[in-house]
Every structure is written in structure tokens, then in C-alpha cells.
Design a protein around this motif. Structure first.
Motif, PDB file in Angstrom:
ATOM      1  N   UNK A   1       0.879  -1.185   0.000  1.00 19.13           N
ATOM      2  CA  UNK A   1       0.000   0.000   0.000  1.00 19.13           C
ATOM      3  C   UNK A   1       0.905   1.221   0.000  1.00 19.13           C
ATOM      4  N   UNK A   2       0.315   2.400  -0.185  1.00 16.61           N
ATOM      5  CA  UNK A   2       1.076   3.622  -0.404  1.00 16.61           C
ATOM      6  C   UNK A   2       2.337   3.781   0.425  1.00 16.61           C
ATOM      7  N   UNK A   3       2.162   3.790   1.768  1.00 12.11           N
ATOM      8  CA  UNK A   3       3.302   4.102   2.617  1.00 12.11           C
ATOM      9  C   UNK A   3       4.375   3.023   2.535  1.00 12.11           C
TER      10      UNK A   3
ATOM     11  N   UNK B   1       4.803  10.953  -1.936  1.00 13.82           N
ATOM     12  CA  UNK B   1       3.700  10.001  -1.832  1.00 13.82           C
ATOM     13  C   UNK B   1       2.671  10.182  -2.941  1.00 13.82           C
ATOM     14  N   UNK B   2       2.478  11.475  -3.326  1.00 15.03           N
ATOM     15  CA  UNK B   2       1.433  11.694  -4.328  1.00 15.03           C
ATOM     16  C   UNK B   2       1.871  11.165  -5.690  1.00 15.03           C
TER      17      UNK B   2
ATOM     18  N   UNK C   1       0.846   7.670  -5.604  1.00 10.14           N
ATOM     19  CA  UNK C   1      -0.602   7.550  -5.822  1.00 10.14           C
ATOM     20  C   UNK C   1      -0.951   7.621  -7.295  1.00 10.14           C
TER      21      UNK C   1
ATOM     22  N   UNK D   1      -5.920   2.366  13.543  1.00  2.78           N
ATOM     23  CA  UNK D   1      -5.860   3.640  14.262  1.00  2.78           C
ATOM     24  C   UNK D   1      -4.682   4.488  13.815  1.00  2.78           C
ATOM     25  N   UNK D   2      -3.627   3.824  13.293  1.00  2.00           N
ATOM     26  CA  UNK D   2      -2.452   4.593  12.898  1.00  2.00           C
ATOM     27  C   UNK D   2      -2.714   5.462  11.683  1.00  2.00           C
ATOM     28  N   UNK D   3      -3.907   5.342  11.078  1.00  2.00           N
ATOM     29  CA  UNK D   3      -4.166   6.121   9.869  1.00  2.00           C
ATOM     30  C   UNK D   3      -5.341   7.077  10.046  1.00  2.00           C
ATOM     31  N   UNK D   4      -5.576   7.478  11.265  1.00  2.00           N
ATOM     32  CA  UNK D   4      -6.667   8.414  11.488  1.00  2.00           C
ATOM     33  C   UNK D   4      -8.003   7.839  11.070  1.00  2.00           C
ATOM     34  N   UNK D   5      -8.153   6.520  11.227  1.00  4.12           N
ATOM     35  CA  UNK D   5      -9.443   5.906  10.928  1.00  4.12           C
ATOM     36  C   UNK D   5      -9.663   5.574   9.475  1.00  4.12           C
ATOM     37  N   UNK D   6      -8.637   5.799   8.665  1.00  2.00           N
ATOM     38  CA  UNK D   6      -8.792   5.467   7.250  1.00  2.00           C
ATOM     39  C   UNK D   6      -8.263   4.061   6.989  1.00  2.00           C
ATOM     40  N   UNK D   7      -8.863   3.400   5.973  1.00  5.52           N
ATOM     41  CA  UNK D   7      -8.416   2.042   5.662  1.00  5.52           C
ATOM     42  C   UNK D   7      -7.218   2.086   4.737  1.00  5.52           C
ATOM     43  N   UNK D   8      -6.389   1.009   4.794  1.00  2.00           N
ATOM     44  CA  UNK D   8      -5.291   0.895   3.828  1.00  2.00           C
ATOM     45  C   UNK D   8      -5.849   0.399   2.513  1.00  2.00           C
ATOM     46  N   UNK D   9      -5.279   0.930   1.416  1.00  2.00           N
ATOM     47  CA  UNK D   9      -5.679   0.408   0.119  1.00  2.00           C
ATOM     48  C   UNK D   9      -4.530  -0.463  -0.386  1.00  2.00           C
TER      49      UNK D   9
END
Lengths: 880, 109
Positions: free
Chosen positions: B25-27, B43-44, B47, B68-76
């Protein structure tokens, strides 16, 4: 582990601009990276997050506006509904478009005017490097600027001064008779110019070679209109014109008509043939004219570098010193750029034939009026559209319930306003053609409309249209798209009440503007009337002024006088050095004070012959010292103001000393033989100053005006009699004459323009405001048809119903008058300060403006409502 | 039609997606790439590359669980597809075949 959260605003910004599909990944990754980086340093992490956020603003990540509104089928549907709406409520549409088109027309006129005013002389490609030489003369200790210099200056500058690339001398040509093809023409608008004229200036030649036209002596260049007038052909190059006294001149070129935005105005140019110009002139004059001491001409220079202009005087000082000799004072010579001359040369005297001097205050005033008128027109549009929105609510409801979004609805209404604006633009072209002649007569902007000018202002006009459609359309669009579909569809008639506060506010603003404009008009008119009719202290009625232009008249004045007096319609004739009039100045001199010798005060001098006092009917104060002496070359009269400076009435009999300037060796000593009552010898802008009236034969000025009092009823036959006598003694000049009261009025030309602009502005703004009121009343009438019917059935009378309709306008009007009053007060005081003699502000402007607007509103309300109030209530109750 | 060629950066990202199999995934891609290439990557940019690869259907994606490490966002998460693998293979064999044509030259001093 200390978990830090990233700055909220960045994340929120991301969520706001990014598409839903990508926000999950982008935001997630950015936050994760931030947290990783923040373990080392939170400030770096924040910075990197910021950079990443900016870099993430890629097109593919961004939200796109819903493109549905540009769907061509929908757009054509919007246009169709738009058209249908215009036609269905054709009365409202006409009201709307009349107002809008008038507002636009005034605005476009203003754009054309501003475009012309701020582009003076910009058609000269070297305009930024062309400068006028201005000399600073000393007048009684006051510097006096004039565009005057020696005719030898330009050649010397070209030869000796490195910063000057080119220079040319120009000055006015005498008004004269010209004979072409056996026909005589009197031409007054000519100049004399050196051969460099067409190298420096870009005036276009239709025929002739720019480099050759002024090279040979006895050359004349005429403009295209003169060519047609004199020769009836387009290209008379090579033809001969005989100029009275000067001989034959060859037409070497034909100029295009000078553009209206040229500072210098003329219609023919002569080559510099001083030997023929001065053939019949006293010999000291040509010697003075063609010397370094004389300052008869205007010099224009073309600099290599415009930045060097401030060093001009320094550079040419040695040159002037060498040519003027050691003992003469050197006046400061400065340069003024050609592009600055139109607006910034009001204080510079002298001219080459005619200079067009602009007035920024006038320009600003007109811009303000045009903007106000356009704003008022927009208000009308907003008012009428929101008021009519009741009719559209159903449409909005249905559009919304089949899936239209709010953005689409507002887009639709914006499109409609743009559509109406386009129609208004077309109508405004008609207005412009109607307004331009009126505009040009009342102002001195003299605008012309031609294709290039139209093309030049077109982008601004288009931009205005877009802006105005947005300004006028935005509020209705937002307002109309706000209705929620279910509410509209449930109660079939949603009220337009929500917008009524806004409408009242706009009506109030409109009323305020109209009242300010009308009240200002009343103040300006009162003051103008005061200026026209104020007793000046002498009798200026039926006084014919004839200018003395030639030696023939000057030398034979006594003969002419006796010939004129033989006519029974002429009661008195007097010669004056300058006639006493607010339009022209006398001779400024200095008078030495009694107490301390060698101290002076400025004094205005007029010379007249022994019949002067009688002819203009000046009143003498009763003579205290019993001195009974007529006016001669050793005696003078003082006015009261001057006498007061000498200690009052006791001055009669004393001798006073007058001279031209402080260093002058010549002193004029004269006995005061009487005191004339103070009278207004100059314009009412100025207070009355000290004045001395001397004899016609005096050491300062020669006779310049013949003042003739005409008594007969037929003024024009008297004029032609005078002309007949005049022409016996001067066959070279056309007699220039004017009645004194007309001449006096010319001092108040700018007030006249001011008044006329306000007359126009008042009419236009009142018209637009009343249009708006017509629209609103008509709307009220429709929505209250039933109410009116019921009231009528219950016994309400005609007047009561009318009152009901007009009440809200009356309230707005009263409030507007209250709001406008302090503004009017301030404006009035501010403007009246220009005058030494002025009216005091009364209640009239306030009440007058109020009554005018009240009257207009009443008539409008009455006209609109008359039919419906009279109507049988049964019809009204059946309605809906 | 978009051409299905691979840019240099895209190729690197695709290789990394393949290498990180199922954990890409991105990171993660960013960190591994920076480590391998040895320079900063934005990073962009990753993307964008991922999006392009996805439209060329060289990779496919799925969302992971909420962390939680992503501010509540899911990993893609991204996984390489068969087409992607084929594209990499083609690129690889193309390079090798040309590389093998290089005559044996030495750059000795």
C-alpha cells in the motif's frame, strides 16, 4: 507512545477538495506518514504534510463540478423557459429591460468616455518621449507657467543638447481669409509648424509625403474636411490657396481629421514663412518674435530617454545664458510629457491654436453617476425577479422533484438573467445613439462612436454584461433555488414574502440615491440661477461687445464711435482695454501703498474712455471732496475695496502710484477722482478685489473692446449695422462680437455642465426607480387581487385601496429622505465652497427632492392600480 | 486508447507492488522504494503511478481493515495482476535480449 494527530485544517481541506474515491487512500497515507515522521520531529512532519497535501492536489484527485448543467438539452430547455417567461410576462420584461438597457447605455457611454479621456494622445507612437517645453514666468512674485518659448529654441536644442533627439516649434496661425478656386473662406483653426512636426507627431496624412510637406516655404496642409469644403475633391495636393496678406500657398498634404483625443486641435498647418507673415507688421514685433527674448511659440521636444526630462533645465541653462546675454534673467524651463498634458495642464497658460484640457473631477463625477445608475438598474432586476418568483415556484418545485439540484436551478436563473442582459444590451445600443448627441452637447467630452472605438471597449462591455448578470441574477437565483420542493408543491402558492425584506432594502437604497441626485440637482440649479441673476453692480443687459482685431479699427476708434452713435438704436459707445466681464480678466498691476513706500498690493486695472462709466452704468459714490473732473490720462477711479486699502473716502483727490511689476522703472502716477461702488468685475467664484479704472489712453494696455449699448428692440439689426461700420475699417477680419450677458455666462460653463449632467442623471435615475416601483406595485396588485376584492365588497373606498398599495413605498420614501439628508447636506456644503458668493442651503432641496419622488411614486402607483381598484370586485373574487 | 507501456517510475512501483505481494500500500511502497532507490519519493507521485497502473489493469486493489495509525482510514492494498506480471516479464525479456547483444567491450583505463 505519544500519538500526535496531524493539523486538522489540512485534512479537512483535503476532504473538501478531493473526490470520495481517492480520499480514503490519500488521507490515510498522508496521516500515516505524518505520524511516522512526527516521531522524529513534529515540525518537519507538519511541513512535509503541507507539501504532500499541495502535491496531492492533482486534477485526477479533485472533485469536479457536476457537469450536468452544461448538458445541451437542459440548456436549450432553460433558454426556452427563459424566452417563454419573457414573453408571458411581457410587461414585466419590458420594465426590466428598459431599466437595464438604460443603465447599460449610460455605463457603456461612460466606458467610451473614460477610454477616450485616458487615451489622450496615445496614438502617437513616440508619445512617451514627446514633451512640451513649459517656461516659468514671474508675475508679481508669483510663478506663472506657460507653454511659451522662443522660436529659436527648437533648432538650438536639436543642434546642441544631446538628450534631445528632435524638436519642433509650433504656434497658432492668425485667423484669416483664404481664397481657393475663387471662393473665400474665413479659417480660424490653423497652426504654424516647423518641418519636424510630422517626424515627431503621428498625425496621419492622407495625401502628401510626411518628410516633404513642411519643407518648402509657402506650404499649407489642410485636413480632409477643409479639402472637401474648399476644393470639393479628396486630394487637392498641388492646388493653390491664396491667403489674405500672405500670398499664394501650395497645398502639399491632406491630413486626416484630427482624432477627438488629440490634445492639440487644428485644421490647417502653414510652413514658417515669417517674412510674409510680418510684411505689414510694425518692425519691433517681428524682431521680438524671432529673437531669444520673445516667447511667442510652443516648443515640443522628442527626448532620447524620457527619464532624462528632469535634467532639462540644467542642461539648457548655458545655452539660454549664451543667447540671452549676461544681464537677463533666465526663466526655468521644464518639460511636461504629452500624455500628461490633457489632465495636468490646467495651470499652464498659452496654447497652439486650441488645447483640449480635461478635468478629472468631471470624469470621476460622471463615472460615479454611471455606476449608480447601473446599480439602480440591477436593483430593479432583483426586485422584479424576486417578486415575480411566486410564479416560478411551481416550476422550481417540479424541477426539484424530478431531480434537479439546487446548483442547476440557480444556474438556470443565472442563465436567464444573462439572456435578459443580452436583450438589454441590444436595446441599449438604441439608447446610446439617442444619448450621444445629448451627452456631447452638455459635456465637453465630445465622444465619437466608431468601429475601432467599439472594438476597443467591447471586452470591457462584455465583462460588464457578465458581471451585471451575476450581480443582478445571483440573489434571485439563490432565492429561487432555496424553495424546498415539498413545501412548494403542498401549498400551491408559496409566498414571495421571504424576499420582501431584501426588496424593501433595495427600494430604500434606490429612493435614497434618487433623492440625493435630485436634491443635488436642485442645489446646483439654485446656485447657477443665483450666479446668473445676481446683480453685478452694473447693467450688463443689451451691451454689445465688439473685439478690436486690427489696426484699422484701433486707429479709427473715434470715427467709428461717432458713426455708431448716429444710429438711434445705439445709446452709448465706449472703448475699453478689456470689457468688464466675469469671463475675461483685466490687467493685473501693482499699487504702491501710502504708508510704506515700496510695498505693493495687487490691483486689477481696466481702461475706458470718458463714456465708460455711463455706458456700462457704474454707480459713483457721492463725491465727498467736491472734485468735479472727468476721466483723463492723469486720473483714475477706485472701487470701494481699493479705496478702503487707501484709508477710505479720503483718498479722493490724492495721487496714487501704479506700476507693472516691482522692478519696473516706470511708475504711473494718477489722481483719484472718485470711488465707484463695488461691482462684480470677475466671476462670482472670486471675492471682489481692489480695482482701478483708468483712461483708455494709458501706459499699460491699448483698446481691445468696443462696448455698445443697444436700446432698440431689434438687436440683430443693430448688430448688422455695427458690423457694417466695423467692416469699413477692417476688411481682413470677420467681426467678433458677443452680448455681455452671454459672455458673462461663459464663466459659469462648468457649473452649467454640472447642472446639465445632473438633469440627465436625475431623469435617468428617477425613471429607473419609477420603473422598479411600477414593477413592484403591479406585482402587489396581482398578489392582492383577492384581498382588494374582499375589501371592496366590505365597503373600502377607492382612495383607501390606493393608500393601501402605496403605503409601503411612502414609508420607504420617508426613511430614504432621512438617510439621504445628511449626505445631501455634506455634498451641498462641499460643492458650494467653490464660490465666494453662494446661496445658503435651505430646506428646498430636501423637500423638493422628496416631493418630486413622492409625486412620481404616487402617479405610478395610481396608474398601475387605477384599473384594478375600479374593477368590479366580483371579477377579483373569481380570480385564481 | 491509452498505450499500455510502462514508464520508468511506473515500472519501479509495479515491481515493488509485486515484491511486497499482498502487503503493498502507499506508505509501504514509499518506504521500500526510498530504501532501494536511495532518494526521496513523494507520496502523491506514488498515488498517481498506482492509479495509472490500475487503469491499465496491471494491478488490482482492495481495502484493508480500519487501523488507528491512519486516522481511521483504511489501507488500500494493491496486488499485481496477470497482465501486470506479463508486462513486467515482457519488459524484462526485452531488456535482457538487447543487453545480450552488447558486444563484449571493456572500459579499461
Amino acid at each position: 507512545m505519544n500519538r500526535q494527530s496531524p493539523p486538522k485544517y489540512l485534512i479537512q481541506f483535503l476532504r473538501w477538495v478531493c473526490r470520495k474515491e481517492v480520499i480514503e487512500e490519500v488521507e490515510g497515507d498522508l496521516v500515516e506518514l505524518y505520524i511516522l515522521r512526527a516521531r522524529h520531529s513534529s515540525s518537519i512532519a507538519r511541513l512535509r504534510l503541507f507539501i504532500d497535501t499541495v502535491k496531492s492536489l492533482r486534477w485526477s484527485n479533485l472533485k469536479k463540478p457536476k457537469l450536468k448543467i452544461y448538458n445541451s438539452i437542459m440548456v436549450s430547455n432553460y433558454l426556452k423557459t427563459g424566452f417563454r417567461n419573457i414573453i408571458r410576462d411581457i410587461n414585466f420584461s419590458i420594465i426590466n429591460m428598459l431599466g437595464l438597457s438604460l443603465g447599460l447605455a449610460v455605463f457603456i457611454l461612460m466606458i467610451i468616455m473614460v477610454n477616450q479621456e485616458y487615451n489622450f494622445d496615445s496614438f502617437h507612437t513616440k508619445a512617451d518621449r514627446i514633451f512640451e517645453v513649459v517656461q516659468e514666468f514671474d508675475h508679481a512674485g508669483e510663478p506663472e507657467l506657460a507653454a511659451h518659448s522662443s522660436i529659436l529654441l527648437s533648432d538650438a536644442l536639436k543642434a546642441e543638447i544631446a538628450m534631445v533627439e528632435n524638436a519642433v516649434t509650433a504656434h497658432g496661425a492668425a485667423s484669416t481669409w483664404m481664397t481657393a478656386k475663387g471662393e473665400r473662406f474665413f479659417e480660424e483653426d490653423g497652426i504654424v509648424a516647423g518641418p519636424e512636426f510630422f517626424e515627431i507627431f503621428d498625425f496621419d496624412l492622407k495625401y502628401g509625403d510626411r518628410e516633404q510637406v513642411l519643407l518648402n516655404s509657402h506650404s499649407i496642409i489642410i485636413d480632409e474636411q477643409l479639402a472637401l469644403k474648399m476644393f470639393a475633391v479628396e486630394n487637392p495636393v498641388g492646388e493653390l490657396i491664396e491667403i489674405e496678406r500672405y500670398g499664394l500657398f501650395t497645398v502639399t498634404g491632406v491630413m486626416e481629421k484630427l482624432p477627438a483625443n488629440s490634445y492639440m486641435q487644428f485644421n490647417f498647418i502653414l510652413s514658417q514663412d515669417y517674412e510674409v507673415f510680418f510684411e505689414h507688421v510694425a518692425s519691433w514685433f517681428p524682431r521680438w518674435f524671432q529673437s531669444w527674448r520673445g516667447n511667442p511659440a510652443t516648443t515640443f521636444v522628442l527626448l532620447r530617454d524620457p527619464e532624462a526630462a528632469p535634467q532639462f533645465h540644467q542642461q539648457i541653462e548655458p545655452l539660454l545664458r549664451r543667447n540671452l546675454g549676461e544681464d537677463r534673467e533666465i526663466n526655468k524651463h521644464t518639460l511636461v510629457n504629452l500624455l500628461d498634458l490633457h489632465f495636468n495642464s490646467g495651470h499652464i497658460g498659452g496654447n497652439v491654436n486650441r488645447f483640449v484640457k480635461g478635468d478629472t473631477t468631471q470624469v470621476k463625477m460622471f463615472v460615479a453617476v454611471a455606476v449608480l445608475v447601473l446599480i439602480m438598474a440591477c436593483f430593479n432586476y432583483i426586485n422584479i425577479t424576486t417578486a415575480r418568483s411566486v410564479k416560478r415556484t411551481k416550476e422550481v418545485g417540479i424541477r426539484k422533484s424530478i431531480g434537479a439540484q439546487r446548483r442547476q436551478i440557480s444556474g438556470q436563473f443565472l442563465l436567464e438573467s444573462a439572456l435578459q442582459m443580452l436583450f438589454a444590451l441590444i436595446i441599449s445600443i438604441g439608447w446610446i445613439y439617442f444619448l450621444v448627441p445629448y451627452f456631447n452637447t452638455i459635456t465637453n467630452f465630445n465622444i465619437s462612436i466608431s468601429l475601432p472605438i467599439v472594438l476597443e471597449v467591447l471586452p470591457i462591455v462584455m465583462l460588464t454584461i457578465v458581471l451585471v448578470s451575476i450581480i443582478a441574477g445571483l440573489y434571485p437565483a439563490i432565492y429561487l433555488s432555496k424553495f424546498s420542493a415539498d413545501r412548494i408543491l403542498k401549498n400551491s402558492m408559496a409566498s414571495g414574502k421571504g424576499g420582501s425584506t431584501m426588496r424593501n432594502a433595495l427600494v430604500l437604497t434606490q429612493y435614497t440615491l434618487v433623492i440625493i441626485i435630485v436634491a443635488t440637482l436642485i442645489i446646483v440649479n439654485q446656485q447657477y440661477h443665483y450666479l446668473r441673476t445676481k446683480k453685478l453692480g452694473f447693467d450688463s443687459e443689451q451691451l454689445l461687445i465688439v473685439e478690436v482685431n486690427g489696426g484699422g479699427v484701433r486707429n479709427n476708434f473715434q470715427t467709428i464711435k461717432s458713426e455708431l452713435l448716429a444710429n438711434p438704436d445705439i445709446s452709448a459707445v465706449a472703448g475699453f482695454t478689456t470689457v468688464v466681464s466675469s469671463y475675461r480678466d483685466g490687467t493685473s498691476l501693482l499699487a504702491e501703498s501710502f504708508e510704506i513706500s515700496d510695498t505693493f498690493f495687487p490691483i486689477e486695472f481696466y481702461g475706458m474712455d470718458e463714456d465708460g462709466l455711463k455706458t456700462i452704468d457704474l454707480e459713483l459714490l457721492p463725491n465727498a471732496s467736491n472734485l468735479d473732473k472727468g476721466l483723463d490720462s492723469t486720473s483714475v477711479y477706485l472701487n470701494e475695496t481699493a479705496a478702503a486699502l487707501y484709508g477710505g473716502a479720503s483718498v479722493v483727490g490724492e495721487r496714487i502710484t501704479i506700476q507693472e511689476d516691482e522692478d519696473s522703472d516706470f511708475e504711473f502716477k494718477a489722481q483719484v477722482i472718485g470711488i465707484v461702488k463695488d461691482f462684480h468685475y470677475s466671476s462670482l467664484h472670486e471675492p471682489i478685489g481692489p480695482l482701478v479704472l483708468g483712461y483708455l489712453a494709458n501706459p499699460f494696455e491699448d483698446i481691445d473692446d468696443i462696448v455698445i449699448r443697444v436700446t432698440g428692440p431689434d438687436l440683430m439689426s443693430a448688430v448688422s449695422f455695427v458690423e457694417h461700420v466695423h467692416n469699413k475699417f477692417d476688411e481682413n477680419d470677420v467681426m467678433t462680437w458677443e452680448f455681455l450677458d452671454d459672455m458673462t455666462q461663459r464663466a459659469y460653463n462648468s457649473e452649467l455642465i454640472f447642472r446639465d449632467v445632473f438633469v440627465g442623471a436625475s431623469m435617468v435615475s428617477l425613471f429607473i426607480a419609477l420603473l422598479g416601483i411600477t414593477g413592484l406595485t403591479a406585482y402587489n396588485m396581482i398578489t392582492k387581487t383577492k384581498e382588494m376584492g374582499i375589501r371592496k365588497v366590505l365597503g373600502a373606498r377607492y382612495m383607501q385601496l390606493l393608500k393601501l398599495q402605496g403605503r409601503s413605498f411612502l414609508i420607504s420614501l420617508v426613511m430614504a429622505t432621512l438617510v439621504a439628508s445628511p449626505i445631501i447636506w455634506w455634498l451641498g456644503i462641499y460643492w458650494l465652497e467653490n464660490f465666494s458668493y453662494r446661496i445658503s442651503l435651505t430646506l428646498l432641496p430636501f423637500t423638493g427632492a422628496f416631493l418630486v419622488v413622492l409625486f412620481g411614486t404616487t402617479i405610478t402607483v395610481w396608474l398601475v392600480n387605477h384599473r384594478s381598484v375600479k374593477r368590479n370586485p366580483v371579477d377579483a373574487l373569481r380570480y385564481q | 486508447m491509452k498505450s499500455n507501456s510502462l514508464g520508468e517510475f511506473e515500472e519501479l512501483v509495479l515491481l515493488m507492488v509485486a515484491a511486497l505481494h499482498d502487503e503493498a500500500y502507499g506508505v509501504a511502497i514509499l518506504q521500500n522504494l526510498e530504501e532501494k532507490v536511495g532518494k526521496k519519493v513523494n507520496i502523491s507521485a506514488i498515488h498517481v503511478a498506482l492509479k495509472r497502473l490500475e487503469t491499465k489493469s496491471f494491478v488490482k486493489s482492495r481495502y484493508g481493515g480500519i487501523t488507528t495509525s491512519r486516522g481511521g482510514r483504511r489501507k488500500k492494498f494493491y496486488v499485481i495482476t496477470a497482465t501486470g506480471k506479463a508486462a513486467l516479464d515482457a519488459q524484462y525479456s526485452l531488456r535482457t535480449s538487447i543487453y545480450q547483444q552488447i558486444p563484449n567491450i571493456s572500459f579499461g583505463r
